[in-house]
Write an enzyme that holds these catalytic residues in place. Sequence first.
Site, PDB file in Angstrom:
ATOM      1  N   GLU A 247       0.888  -1.177   0.000  1.00  0.00           N
ATOM      2  CA  GLU A 247       0.000   0.000   0.000  1.00  0.00           C
ATOM      3  C   GLU A 247       0.918   1.217   0.000  1.00  0.00           C
ATOM      4  O   GLU A 247       1.503   1.550   1.028  1.00  0.00           O
ATOM      5  CB  GLU A 247      -0.876   0.008   1.261  1.00  0.00           C
ATOM      6  CG  GLU A 247      -1.756  -1.209   1.424  1.00  0.00           C
ATOM      7  CD  GLU A 247      -2.901  -1.234   0.439  1.00  0.00           C
ATOM      8  OE1 GLU A 247      -3.148  -0.217  -0.221  1.00  0.00           O
ATOM      9  OE2 GLU A 247      -3.535  -2.295   0.315  1.00  0.00           O
ATOM     10  N   GLU A 381       4.278  13.138  -4.621  1.00  0.00           N
ATOM     11  CA  GLU A 381       3.463  13.116  -3.413  1.00  0.00           C
ATOM     12  C   GLU A 381       4.102  14.036  -2.367  1.00  0.00           C
ATOM     13  O   GLU A 381       5.225  13.791  -1.935  1.00  0.00           O
ATOM     14  CB  GLU A 381       3.386  11.683  -2.873  1.00  0.00           C
ATOM     15  CG  GLU A 381       2.449  11.564  -1.700  1.00  0.00           C
ATOM     16  CD  GLU A 381       2.445  10.160  -1.094  1.00  0.00           C
ATOM     17  OE1 GLU A 381       3.528   9.589  -0.904  1.00  0.00           O
ATOM     18  OE2 GLU A 381       1.347   9.650  -0.816  1.00  0.00           O
TER      19      GLU A 381
HETATM   20  P1  NAD Z   1       8.273   5.061   4.720  1.00  0.00           P
HETATM   21  O1  NAD Z   1       8.255   4.233   3.489  1.00  0.00           O
HETATM   22  O2  NAD Z   1       9.437   5.949   4.951  1.00  0.00           O
HETATM   23  O3  NAD Z   1       8.164   4.160   6.024  1.00  0.00           O
HETATM   24  C1  NAD Z   1       7.116   3.256   6.219  1.00  0.00           C
HETATM   25  C2  NAD Z   1       7.583   2.160   7.138  1.00  0.00           C
HETATM   26  O4  NAD Z   1       8.629   1.436   6.489  1.00  0.00           O
HETATM   27  C3  NAD Z   1       8.169   2.637   8.476  1.00  0.00           C
HETATM   28  O5  NAD Z   1       7.788   1.728   9.490  1.00  0.00           O
HETATM   29  C4  NAD Z   1       9.665   2.574   8.229  1.00  0.00           C
HETATM   30  O6  NAD Z   1      10.407   2.392   9.407  1.00  0.00           O
HETATM   31  C5  NAD Z   1       9.761   1.355   7.334  1.00  0.00           C
HETATM   32  N1  NAD Z   1      10.960   1.293   6.493  1.00  0.00           N
HETATM   33  C6  NAD Z   1      11.722   2.326   6.038  1.00  0.00           C
HETATM   34  N2  NAD Z   1      12.760   1.846   5.317  1.00  0.00           N
HETATM   35  C7  NAD Z   1      12.655   0.499   5.296  1.00  0.00           C
HETATM   36  C8  NAD Z   1      13.408  -0.558   4.709  1.00  0.00           C
HETATM   37  N3  NAD Z   1      14.516  -0.332   3.975  1.00  0.00           N
HETATM   38  N4  NAD Z   1      12.981  -1.829   4.890  1.00  0.00           N
HETATM   39  C9  NAD Z   1      11.873  -2.089   5.595  1.00  0.00           C
HETATM   40  N5  NAD Z   1      11.127  -1.140   6.199  1.00  0.00           N
HETATM   41  C10 NAD Z   1      11.495   0.143   6.034  1.00  0.00           C
HETATM   42  O7  NAD Z   1       6.911   5.874   4.696  1.00  0.00           O
HETATM   43  P2  NAD Z   1       6.442   6.953   5.730  1.00  0.00           P
HETATM   44  O8  NAD Z   1       7.137   8.232   5.414  1.00  0.00           O
HETATM   45  O9  NAD Z   1       6.505   6.394   7.103  1.00  0.00           O
HETATM   46  O10 NAD Z   1       4.880   7.060   5.338  1.00  0.00           O
HETATM   47  C11 NAD Z   1       4.408   7.891   4.353  1.00  0.00           C
HETATM   48  C12 NAD Z   1       4.150   7.106   3.081  1.00  0.00           C
HETATM   49  O11 NAD Z   1       3.225   6.051   3.328  1.00  0.00           O
HETATM   50  C13 NAD Z   1       3.511   7.955   2.007  1.00  0.00           C
HETATM   51  O12 NAD Z   1       4.124   7.698   0.778  1.00  0.00           O
HETATM   52  C14 NAD Z   1       2.082   7.470   1.982  1.00  0.00           C
HETATM   53  O13 NAD Z   1       1.397   7.663   0.777  1.00  0.00           O
HETATM   54  C15 NAD Z   1       2.234   6.043   2.304  1.00  0.00           C
HETATM   55  N6  NAD Z   1       0.970   5.503   2.792  1.00  0.00           N
HETATM   56  C16 NAD Z   1       0.275   4.636   1.990  1.00  0.00           C
HETATM   57  C17 NAD Z   1      -0.947   4.145   2.415  1.00  0.00           C
HETATM   58  C18 NAD Z   1      -1.766   3.206   1.576  1.00  0.00           C
HETATM   59  O14 NAD Z   1      -2.622   2.534   2.120  1.00  0.00           O
HETATM   60  N7  NAD Z   1      -1.537   3.120   0.277  1.00  0.00           N
HETATM   61  C19 NAD Z   1      -1.447   4.525   3.649  1.00  0.00           C
HETATM   62  C20 NAD Z   1      -0.712   5.411   4.421  1.00  0.00           C
HETATM   63  C21 NAD Z   1       0.507   5.876   3.980  1.00  0.00           C
END
Ligand code: NAD
Length: 487
Positions: A247, A381
Amino acid sequence: MQNKLFINGRFVDALAGGTIDVLNPHDGSRITAIAAAEAADVDAAVDAARRAFPAWSRMAAAERGRLLLKLADAIEAHTEELAQLESLDTGHPIRDSRALDVPRTAACFRYFGGMADKLQGSVIPVEAGFLNYVQRAPIGVVGQIVPWNFPLMFTSWKMGPALAAGNTVVIKPSELTPLSSLRIAELMAEVGFPAGVVNMVPGYGHTAGQRLAEHPGVGKIAFTGSTATGRRIVAASQGNLKRVQLELGGKGANIVFDDADLDAAINGAAWAIFHNQGQACIAGSRLVLHERIADAFLERFGALAASIRLGNPLDPETEMGPLTSAQHRDKVLSYAGVAREQGGRVLTGGKAPALAGLEKGYYVEPTIVEAKPHDRVAQEEVFGPFVTVLRFGSDDEALAIANATEYGLGSGLWTRDLSRAHKLAHSIDAGMCWINCYKRVNPGSPFGGVGQSGYGREMGFEAMHDYTEARSVWVNVDATVPPHFKR
Ligand code: NAD
């Protein structure tokens, strides 16, 4: 306030002893420090989940459901406490945490609690003499990684269907907002979830998250977060070819036609982008306006945006709180400059508010910019209270603009013309389309995206199916099978 890892039914420190400070986005002060899971902690959590799997998956489905229903009741009984925690940690206005985050979390666990014993297999009409039935079997240990924007709600979106279907779980909350998730772990222990069925390992993405995504003992990884991290998850998952559900980001087009109910559309467009400070993957971050109504719309929409009450998230009068982190605030603010560099116009906002009491917080004014469809602010985004206005003259042009990004998650349209509405809803490349409303979610309705917004679906039967393997069993009841090798 719980601040340790939850592994095998116990709250424990990280093996290496590391911690991460959790900050209050309203003023940057330190709320607490949480244990920081690393690879060895994730390994211990996966071991616990593997040991718990046989008993949990064999437990009567109605019993698993009963525990989820009890959890939903416990969440409701702790509404105020959970709402306060969520607002403190994330900056969500308390009125939203009370009215939306907590009730939706309870509703989602309750929905999947009720569904646990409704997940049925099927009997396939095959050739005479054979019985072929298909069972929906749990996958095993499921890894789940969630972001910081709706941490409480995402515990239910992720764990609800996985647990109902008979999987055990290792979940990694965001290092930025782990507090409400850890409280959910406590409530799960209190209502009687067996040790090891759920394990919670907050920690950094590049350590704990990475290990969970690559762990050979994990059968599926369900990820919500940015598209860039989603790609890393796919790469990390390759070792054991685990199933992946993604997602990811979005750049939702919210289209307003010239026959729309403008009062509803103006308020709906503000909700679409400014709810949760715009930190929503499904945010209506591209406001696509018919040129005949654009000026009148923008005058009223701008006035509404400028009147939104920013303030301490714990104040019930607050309509918009701070963004969740300082780094993210800086990124969002930088996009006003990005818009201007490409000839865009900042109509409202684009800066931190000059309001007494908010100086140390991560606040951003509601921001409206006007740009062209291929400008960066119409493609990337921003994930903040930042909406990009684009104008169109015909239905075909509106559709072309809506589909002109790599994302495909949420979308919306406002019109009184029914056939236009349905035609466009089928033509926009997006997992979800809202007609004369925006950002409706329900535990029964599939949620997810296409293109660079990811694959797989949360919610509903789709989610339950995504947490199972279809196992086909053939029985020779009374068929005579002629031998292939006649001797
Ligand atoms: P992010 O990708 O930076 O982090 C998300 C999660 O992934 C965190 O728990 C982080 O610690 C972890 N993570 C980071 N690097 C990783 C790696 N190399 N391996 C495994 N895990 C890792 O995203 P964010 O900044 O926390 O959240 C915002 C993003 O989430 C936006 O792009 C938003 O659109 C998206 N989002 C999508 C949905 C959906 O349902 N499509 C819902 C909410 C948020």
